[in-house]
Each structure stands twice: as C-alpha cells, then as structure tokens.
Design a protein around this motif. Structure first.
Motif, short mmCIF file in Angstrom:
data_model
loop_
_atom_site.label_atom_id
_atom_site.label_comp_id
_atom_site.label_asym_id
_atom_site.label_seq_id
_atom_site.Cartn_x
_atom_site.Cartn_y
_atom_site.Cartn_z
N PHE A 84 0.86 -1.18 0.00
CA PHE A 84 0.00 0.00 0.00
C PHE A 84 0.90 1.23 0.00
O PHE A 84 1.78 1.35 0.85
CB PHE A 84 -0.86 0.03 1.26
N THR A 85 0.66 2.14 -0.94
CA THR A 85 1.42 3.38 -0.99
C THR A 85 0.54 4.46 -1.60
O THR A 85 -0.48 4.17 -2.22
CB THR A 85 2.73 3.21 -1.79
N VAL A 86 0.93 5.72 -1.40
CA VAL A 86 0.20 6.82 -2.02
C VAL A 86 0.82 7.08 -3.38
O VAL A 86 2.05 7.19 -3.50
CB VAL A 86 0.25 8.08 -1.14
N TRP A 87 -0.03 7.15 -4.41
CA TRP A 87 0.46 7.32 -5.76
C TRP A 87 0.42 8.78 -6.15
O TRP A 87 0.06 9.65 -5.37
CB TRP A 87 -0.34 6.43 -6.70
N THR A 88 0.86 9.08 -7.36
CA THR A 88 1.01 10.48 -7.80
C THR A 88 -0.30 11.25 -7.81
O THR A 88 -0.30 12.47 -7.70
CB THR A 88 1.64 10.55 -9.20
N ASP A 89 -1.44 10.57 -7.92
CA ASP A 89 -2.73 11.26 -7.89
C ASP A 89 -3.29 11.36 -6.47
O ASP A 89 -4.45 11.72 -6.28
CB ASP A 89 -3.73 10.58 -8.82
N TRP A 90 -2.48 11.01 -5.48
CA TRP A 90 -2.81 11.05 -4.06
C TRP A 90 -3.81 9.98 -3.64
O TRP A 90 -4.32 9.98 -2.53
CB TRP A 90 -3.28 12.42 -3.61
N SER A 91 -4.09 9.03 -4.51
CA SER A 91 -4.94 7.91 -4.13
C SER A 91 -4.07 6.85 -3.47
O SER A 91 -2.85 6.85 -3.60
CB SER A 91 -5.65 7.31 -5.35
N LEU A 92 -4.71 5.96 -2.75
CA LEU A 92 -4.00 4.84 -2.13
C LEU A 92 -3.87 3.75 -3.18
O LEU A 92 -4.86 3.27 -3.72
CB LEU A 92 -4.77 4.34 -0.91
N ARG A 93 -2.65 3.38 -3.50
CA ARG A 93 -2.39 2.35 -4.51
C ARG A 93 -2.13 1.02 -3.81
O ARG A 93 -1.35 0.96 -2.85
CB ARG A 93 -1.18 2.74 -5.36
N VAL A 94 -2.75 -0.03 -4.32
CA VAL A 94 -2.58 -1.38 -3.77
C VAL A 94 -1.99 -2.24 -4.86
O VAL A 94 -2.52 -2.30 -5.96
CB VAL A 94 -3.92 -1.97 -3.29
N GLU A 95 -0.87 -2.89 -4.57
CA GLU A 95 -0.21 -3.78 -5.52
C GLU A 95 -0.03 -5.15 -4.89
O GLU A 95 0.25 -5.25 -3.70
CB GLU A 95 1.19 -3.27 -5.88
N VAL A 96 -0.16 -6.18 -5.70
CA VAL A 96 0.17 -7.53 -5.27
C VAL A 96 1.42 -7.90 -6.04
O VAL A 96 1.45 -7.87 -7.26
CB VAL A 96 -0.98 -8.51 -5.56
N ARG A 97 2.49 -8.23 -5.29
CA ARG A 97 3.78 -8.47 -5.94
C ARG A 97 4.35 -9.81 -5.52
O ARG A 97 4.07 -10.31 -4.44
CB ARG A 97 4.76 -7.36 -5.54
#
Length: 167
Positions: A84-97
């Motif tokens: 979970f991180t904040v992306w450039t558009d200030w939304s919370l980004r969720v990635e499965v890696r």
C-alpha cells in the motif's frame, strides 16, 4: 463439496464464494483460505475484503531517511506481498507483488528501511480478520482499515502522504 457431470467427467461444483476467491487470485486448501497467487502479469490485483481469513508472515512499514512512512506491506505465508502506498494522484495504490523487497520506485533502496509492526514472536502467526476500504468523494481509494488477530492498522492517503496508525 458437491460434484456434477460435465461431458462425461465428474467435476467439483464451486459455490459463488470459491469462484470469487479464484477470480481474485485467492486460493483455498482444506476448506480455509491460505494465500493468493498471481497470474503472469504484475502487479496483480485483489479484492481486499476477500483477504479476511488469510494468514500472513509479516506486516512491515517502509520508511525513508526522513522517517516518513512511504509504504506498508503485508507478506502472506505464500511469499506474495500486498503493498500500500500513495500514488502520484494522491490515491492509495494497492499492488500484489511476487517479490518482498523494497519496490523499484523507491530508489535508491539503501535510503529506505522496513520496520515490523508486530513483535517478532508473532511472525508467521498473524491472520487478517477484516479489511474495510474507504473511498473519497470521487470514488478513489483513500484509506484502508485492516484488522489482524494481533492488532489493527489504519492507512490513509492525506495530502500526498501515507499515514499509518498501528493500534
């Protein structure tokens, strides 16, 4: 499990919940959720609410040199990591890696450190109990509340920063 005959073959009949888990990449073993798998394309996506009941290996908070939190990641017992991180558009980004290291967009990796949010004696014995997603007025993911059997974590995107509360 119920079975049905299809084309002369006896196949399991999946209930709606199992189909949702498969579509979300979450798999079941012996009647309980045990983890998730990714297709060949990264990053994978997962329905966060479907994570309830899955055991995790660790929960880590990634901080930069300034001490600011830039990412929270949950490593499942299968080795898959949900970040979970904040992306450039200030939304919370969720990635499965598939990898569990510092992501490539945090460079140089030596400027970042991972802190465990739960004591060492709970590593590998944590289970996700509940996940609640929070959306802003335009429908973008802006927060996530994750309840574990060992405590809870609240994540918020605020002003382009990731705020993490560990309760």
């Amino acid at each position: 499990m119920q079975v049905e005959t299809v084309g002369g073959m006896l196949l399991p009949r999946w209930d709606d919940a199992v189909v949702r888990w498969i579509l979300a990449g979450i798999y079941v073993q012996d009647g309980g959720k045990v983890g998730c798998e990714l297709s060949d394309s990264d990053p994978g996506e997962v329905n966060l609410k479907e994570l309830a009941g899955i055991p995790v290996k660790s929960v880590g908070q990634v901080t930069g040199r300034s001490g600011d939190t830039v990412e929270l990641h949950i490593t499942l017992n299968t080795g898959i990591m949900i970040s979970f991180t904040v992306w450039t558009d200030w939304s919370l980004r969720v990635e499965v890696r598939r990898d569990s290291g510092i992501p490539g967009y945090l460079w140089p990796a030596s400027d970042y450190a991972v802190q465990a949010l739960f004591p060492d004696d709970s590593i590998g014995s944590i289970t996700i109990v509940r996940v609640e997603e929070i959306f802003d007025e335009v429908g973008a993911l802006s927060g996530v509340d994750i309840e574990f059997d060992k405590g809870a974590v609240e994540l918020r995107s605020y002003g382009g920063e990731l705020l993490v509360s560990h309760v």
